[in-house]
Structure formats: structure tokens, C-alpha cells
Enzyme design. Structure first.
Site, PDB file in Angstrom:
ATOM      1  N   ASP A 309       0.817  -1.208   0.000  1.00 56.77           N
ATOM      2  CA  ASP A 309       0.000   0.000   0.000  1.00 56.77           C
ATOM      3  C   ASP A 309       0.853   1.260   0.000  1.00 56.77           C
ATOM      4  O   ASP A 309       1.923   1.316   0.612  1.00 56.77           O
ATOM      5  CB  ASP A 309      -0.899  -0.008   1.243  1.00 56.77           C
ATOM      6  N   GLU A 362       0.994  -0.488  -5.111  1.00 57.54           N
ATOM      7  CA  GLU A 362       0.047   0.592  -5.345  1.00 57.54           C
ATOM      8  C   GLU A 362       0.876   1.869  -5.408  1.00 57.54           C
ATOM      9  O   GLU A 362       1.210   2.464  -4.389  1.00 57.54           O
ATOM     10  CB  GLU A 362      -0.991   0.683  -4.227  1.00 57.54           C
TER      11      GLU A 362
END
EC number: 2.4.1.18
Length: 636
Positions: A309, A362
Site C-alpha cells: 500500500d 500501489e
């Protein structure tokens, strides 16, 4: 009373690797390690004056199990505490240099109390894995040329118990496995399951980097869920958050009274947008902590991929900051060189030790070579989310079809960079929260046009080079924006338009998996060829997807609600082209316009080819056609 220290679990080599930042198995050394007689505890707190284990086994007395510092300068305190059993709750009582006493959860705890309680629990797994067949074949199922259709979900809001209670890992396992298999997804991506104090953070504010959240059950219950998915042939990707951590008093923040895991300077150690702490990637022990966390999930939980993330926030020192609010690197630049080094070390370790696993970044900027190997200067990720494709596609589909011809470049631009990285095409949870509405709500027009538009978006997405990711509820067109409170709107599946949309997604997944041309060369420009990218006047796109052996799938997208009869397209092969999928079929809720199962070529040159097809393009629809010669080829 001191805890005994007769059998340390840490060797000199462990200490060396810990200090160097390359120890990836600290979860076997630090934290609470149970045996039949009790537990060995070890915690890194180099600036503490004293450390004790307090818990249910010693009436929470801070003088009953005092740990001793190692004499090697590592900053690790350790000791053996008799009588500790699985499930016992504990914390570390840490006396800081200024005399303050902090009660901290164990950074290496493998189980915790159910929030809002903040204690750690002693744990030793008894799960017996039954996924040998999956693990033996995982490298093939997870290969970059394999189909990836990822179903992203938040476990607490997919389905609830009848009384509205949160689901359990074990109870939801058969339901989830059956669902993703029925609708053709190859993988699930679980939003973060590491322990987190605030449910509304969806798991992205982690305090327990080795503990599966107790909201849904025990660590063994989560293992059962993953085991069940594997036995059903479904891969499991886990969201993992090494970019920041919350400032909760029981967590990592100022762990021993000093800025241990984070930077002391708030320009480096505090995230202004998320109000959380940023890891100090320049500290080797912190890197070893994070590296061990990643490998822990892969090894102990058989996770098949890590979606990392907020990578952009790690890479840039000025992320979310104004001029003067950040500290340049030693060369005067804004790149976080320590974070870059950590990410490279992470990927090196993952692919060395678990070659059948994928890491997925990401990363929302144009940082070069995110998904390129280390030996060519890349960050070493297996794949990267294509945020540009997502933004451009949703922007295009928001426009009234009447005006899409003026925005044609939005829908064609992504192909120009589609092979610069190994891209995943994400329609994730981020696009259906914070007032953005649902996917179906982004489509213009009346209800029929909205569903036709969303079917067209999905058809374009599944045909476009790149792996696929769809957030739960999108597959059946949930109208309400996603919320973590409550479950999905399953009741809407009683309506034919919603059921038809899900049927379309299922058939897209089936064709995508069956046809190598649609997935084998997702990351190779040889797998894509335009037929016509320039028909902006009609808002029509047409292109070929190709496999290594030359098998093809023709894709035509009509992004207006106008049926277009007698539409001519040049194609590379003569003969019959079967209409394999048509998003306007009545089965999916469409009008039923189409080509009666297929079209024969005629010897009329078009688009640089010697033969062509004359087609009917249904309104707001995507067609997939396959040449008859490829239908008989098993590897097409």
C-alpha cells in the site's frame, strides 16, 4: 523478580542480521515464543531503563517478570516466563529514560485482543495445512503470463451474520470460496487483516504487523480461510502497509520513550494527510522488522501475493507536503533513498525465498521501473497498479455518450504506456468511497444506459492489456456507495439488471481464463494490435489481443447508445469469426442486438488487411470475436 534468561533464542548471527537489516525471520526470535513450560519473550527497546512482561499470568505486576538487556548492545531485552499459555494476554511495561512508564503491545505478537482492547495474546498455531496441491502448482497459477482476475474485498462488510455481527474467518470461508469460483475470479485480495485499532481505517492503520485481526477469529481461523480458498483453486493476495503506522499509545509510536520506529523530525516522521507516523527506513532494525512481517505472512499464512500500500508515499520525501515541510536527501533531491533501498531488499527477499509469489505496488506516480527487476535498476515488484488507466477510463465513462467523441484520447491513451510496467487495472475500493459514489452511479443516462455503460466498461477492462482487479459489489452493480458498516446490497440481485451484470462478469472471467490471447501477453506489446483507434466520431475502438502462438481475439467497443449496422473492420484472417461474447445480449440485460453468432469475412480490404468483416455494433456494447481457426486450438 527477574525472568530467567537461560535459553536465549537469539544467536550472534541473528543479532548481526538484525543490525544489518536483513533478518527476515525475526518472528521466530522476538516477541512471545511459547513452549510447554511457558514463553520466551524478547523485545527491542534500546533506550528503555527497564522492561517487564505484565499479563494475566502474573496479575499484571510489573515486578513479576522483569526482562534483562542483552550484553551485546543490540537493545534487545529478553527472558523466559514460566506458566504462560496460549491465549494469555500480555503487554510490555517499559520504563522510559525520563521515568515515564509505557504499556505497549508486543510489536511481534501473533495474536491480540479484540479491539478496542489493546493487549497482545500468546499464541502457537495448531493448524494443519491441506493445500499441498495448490502450493505445488502456485508458481504456474501466479506467473506473469497467467490470468489474474482479482476480487478485492473487505472481510467485515462482504457478508454479515443474520444479526448483523461481523463474520468469522472460519464461517465465511466456504461461502467466499464458492462465490469467487462460481463467478470465475482467480484470486481474492483481502484488505489489510493485520491488527488495527480503528475498524474505520479498513486495516490501513496497522499496530500488529504479525497479528491477524482478532475481530474475525484466531490466526488459525484465518489459516483455515486461506486453506479453503487454496483448495478451491483461488489465490490469496494480502494488503500490506509498510508505509506508515498510527500513533496510538499502545503501538509502535515512541515505543521505548524515543522515536524508535519513526523519525524524530516530524518533517520526516509524521504524515500530514493521514496523521500517522512514517517508518524510519534508514534504521536497519526497522527494515528487519518490516521484512520479517512480509515474510511472516508468506510463510506462516501461505499468502500468494502482497499488495504493498501507498508506495508513492514511501518513495517521495515531499509526499503530501508543501515547500519547506520536508528534508531533502543527501543529494538535494526528493527521493527517499532509504525507502528505495528497503523496497528493493524486500522484493529481493520475497522472490528469492518464494518464487511463486507476486508483489504488487500501489504506486500512483510515474516513478520508473517499479515492476522491473533489480538487475536492470528497477524496484523489483512483480506488478503495479495502473492508476492512470483507472482515472482516464472513469473520466471517459462519466461523460454523456453524445460528447465522448471529444474525449476519445482519454480511452486510447493508456495503450501508449501499457507495456512500460506490468500493470494491474484496478477498479478498487478507493473509487467507491468518500462521496465518489458507486461504479454504476458513475455511468450517465437512465438505468438501462447505466447498466449498459458499466457492462461496456467491464468489457473494455477485461480486453485491455493488464491484469484485472474489481472491488466487491461492483460485479453486480451495487448502487449504494461502499461502507464498512453493514454488508453489500445482496438483495439487488433479485433484479434482472443486477443479476445480468454479474453474469456478464462471470462470462468475461471465463473467456479471459480460457483464451491465452487475453492474458498471456498482458505485459508484452506483441499481445496487442490496433485495428482502428481513430474512430472518434462514432466513439468506437477495435483491436486484437494475441497469444504467443498467434491466436487472436477481436474486440470492438461501441461507447454510444446507437446501434451501428454495416460497420466494416479489416481483420488479419479470412473465414468465419464467432461472436464469443456480446455485452448487449439479453442474458446480461441488453437489447439483444448482435451478429447472430458470428460473421464471415469478405475479400474487401480495410484497415491494412486484405479481408474484412461487416458487423452490427450493438448500443453501448463490447463484442469479442474469435476466428474459427483458433476455436479448435487448445492453447489459443
Amino acid at each position: 523478580m527477574d525472568a530467567t534468561t537461560t535459553h536465549s533464542r537469539l544467536s550472534e548471527h541473528d543479532i548481526y542480521l538484525f543490525r544489518e537489516g536483513s533478518h527476515g525471520r525475526l518472528y521466530d526470535k522476538l516477541g512471545c515464543q511459547l513452549d510447554e513450560a511457558g514463553a520466551h519473550f524478547a523485545v527491542w527497546a534500546p533506550n528503555a531503563r527497564a522492561v517487564a512482561v505484565i499479563g494475566s499470568f502474573n496479575a499484571w505486576r510489573d515486578d513479576a517478570a522483569v526482562l534483562r538487556p542483552r550484553d551485546d548492545g543490540s537493545g534487545i531485552w529478553e527472558g523466559f516466563v514460566a506458566g504462560v499459555a496460549a491465549g494469555d494476554v500480555y503487554k510490555y511495561s517499559i520504563v522510559c529514560q525520563d521515568g515515564r512508564v509505557a504499556e505497549k503491545a508486543d510489536p511481534f505478537a501473533q495474536y491480540a485482543e479484540v479491539p478496542p482492547a489493546t493487549g497482545s495474546r500468546a499464541w502457537r498455531s495448531a493448524h494443519r495445512w491441506a493445500d499441498d496441491a495448490w502450493m505445488a502448482g502456485r508458481a504456474r497459477a501466479n506467473a506473469l503470463d497467467a490470468p489474474f482476475s482479482i476480487y478485492e474485498l473487505h472481510l467485515g462488510s462482504w457478508r454479515r451474520a443474520q444479526d448483523g455481527a461481523l463474520p468469522g474467518y472460519r464461517e465465511i470461508a466456504p461461502q467466499l470460496a464458492a462465490y469467487v469460483v462460481e463467478w470465475g475470479f482467480t484470486h481474492v485480495e483481502l484488505m489489510p487483516l493485520s491488527e488495527h485499532p480503528f475498524y474505520g481505517s479498513w486495516g490501513y492503520q496497522t499496530t500488529g504487523y504479525f497479528a491477524a485481526t482478532a475481530r474475525y477469529g484466531t490466526p488459525d481461523d484465518l489459516m483455515f480461510l486461506i486453506d479453503t480458498l487454496h483448495q478451491a483453486g483461488v489465490g490469496v493476495i494480502l494488503d500490506w502497509v509498510p508505509s506508515h503506522f498510527p500513533s496510538d499509545a499502545h503501538g509502535l509510536a515512541e515505543f521505548d520513550g524515543t522515536y524508535l520506529y519513526e523519525h524524530a523530525d516530524p518533517r520526516q516522521g509524521f504524515h500530514p494527510e493521514w496523521h500517522s507516523c512514517i517508518f524510519n527506513y534508514g534504521r536497519h532494525e526497522v527494515c528487519a522488522f518490516l521484512l520479517s512481517s512480509a515474510l511472516f505472512w508468506l510463510e506462516r499464512f501461505h499468502i500468494d501475493g502482497l499488495r504493498v500500500d501507498a508506495v508513492a508515499s514511501m518513495l517521495y520525501l515531499d509526499y503530501g507536503r508543501q515547500h519547506g515541510e520536508w528534508v531533502p536527501n543527501r543529494y538535494g533531491g526528493r527521493e527517499n533513498l532509504d525507502a528505495v533501498a528497503f523496497l528493493r531488499r524486500l522484493n529481493e527477499a520475497v522472490y528469492r525465498d518464494h518464487p511463486g509469489v507476486q508483489t504488487i505496488a500501489e504506486e500512483s506516480t510515474a516513478w520508473p521501473m517499479v515492476s522491473r527487476p533489480l538487475y536492470v535498476g528497477g524496484l523489483g515488484f512483480g506488478m503495479k497498479w495502473n492508476m492512470g488507466w483507472m482515472h482516464d477510463s472513469l473520466d471517459y465513462f462519466r461523460h454523456d455518450p453524445l460528447f465522448r467523441k471529444f474525449h476519445h484520447g482519454r480511452i486510447t491513451f493508456s495503450i501508449w504506456y501499457a507495456f512500460h510496467e506490468n500493470f494491474v487495472l484496478p477498479l478498487s475500493h478507493d473509487e467507491v468511497v468518500y462521496g465518489k459514489g458507486s461504479l454504476i452511479g458513475k455511468m450517465p443516462g437512465d438505468s438501462w444506459q447505466q447498466f449498459a455503460g458499466l457492462r461496456a466498461l467491464f468489457g473494455y477492462m477485461w480486453a485491455h492489456p493488464g491484469k484485472k482487479l474489481l472491488f466487491m459489489g461492483g460485479e453486480f452493480g451495487q448502487r449504494r456507495e461502499w461502507t464498512h458498516e453493514g454488508e453489500l446490497e445482496w438483495w439487488v440481485l433479485d433484479r434482472p439488471e443486477h443479476a445480468g451484470l454479474r453474469h456478464w462478469v462471470g462470462d468475461l472471467n471465463r473467456l479471459y481464463r480460457e483464451r491465452a490471447a487475453l492474458h498471456e501477453l498482458d505485459f508484452d506489446e506483441a499481445g496487442f494490435q490496433w485495428i482502428d483507434s481513430d474512430d472518434s466520431e462514432n466513439s468506437v475502438l477495435s483491436f486484437l489481443r494475441k497469444s504467443r502462438n498467434g491466436a487472436t481475439v477481436l474486440v470492438i467497443c461501441n461507447f454510444t447508445p446507437v446501434t451501428r449496422p454495416n460497420y466494416t473492420l479489416g481483420v488479419p484472417r479470412a473465414g468465419f469469426w464467432r461472436e464469443a461474447l456480446n455485452s448487449d445480449a439479453t442474458l446480461y440485460g441488453g437489447s439483444g442486438a448482435g451478429n447472430l453468432g458470428g460473421v464471415e469475412t469478405v475479400p474487401v480490404p480495410a484497415h491494412g488487411h486484405y479481408q474484412s468483416l461487416t458487423l452490427t455494433l450493438p448500443p453501448l456494447a463490447v463484442l469479442f470475436l474469435i476466428p474459427e481457426v483458433d476455436d479448435a486450438r487448445p492453447d489459443s
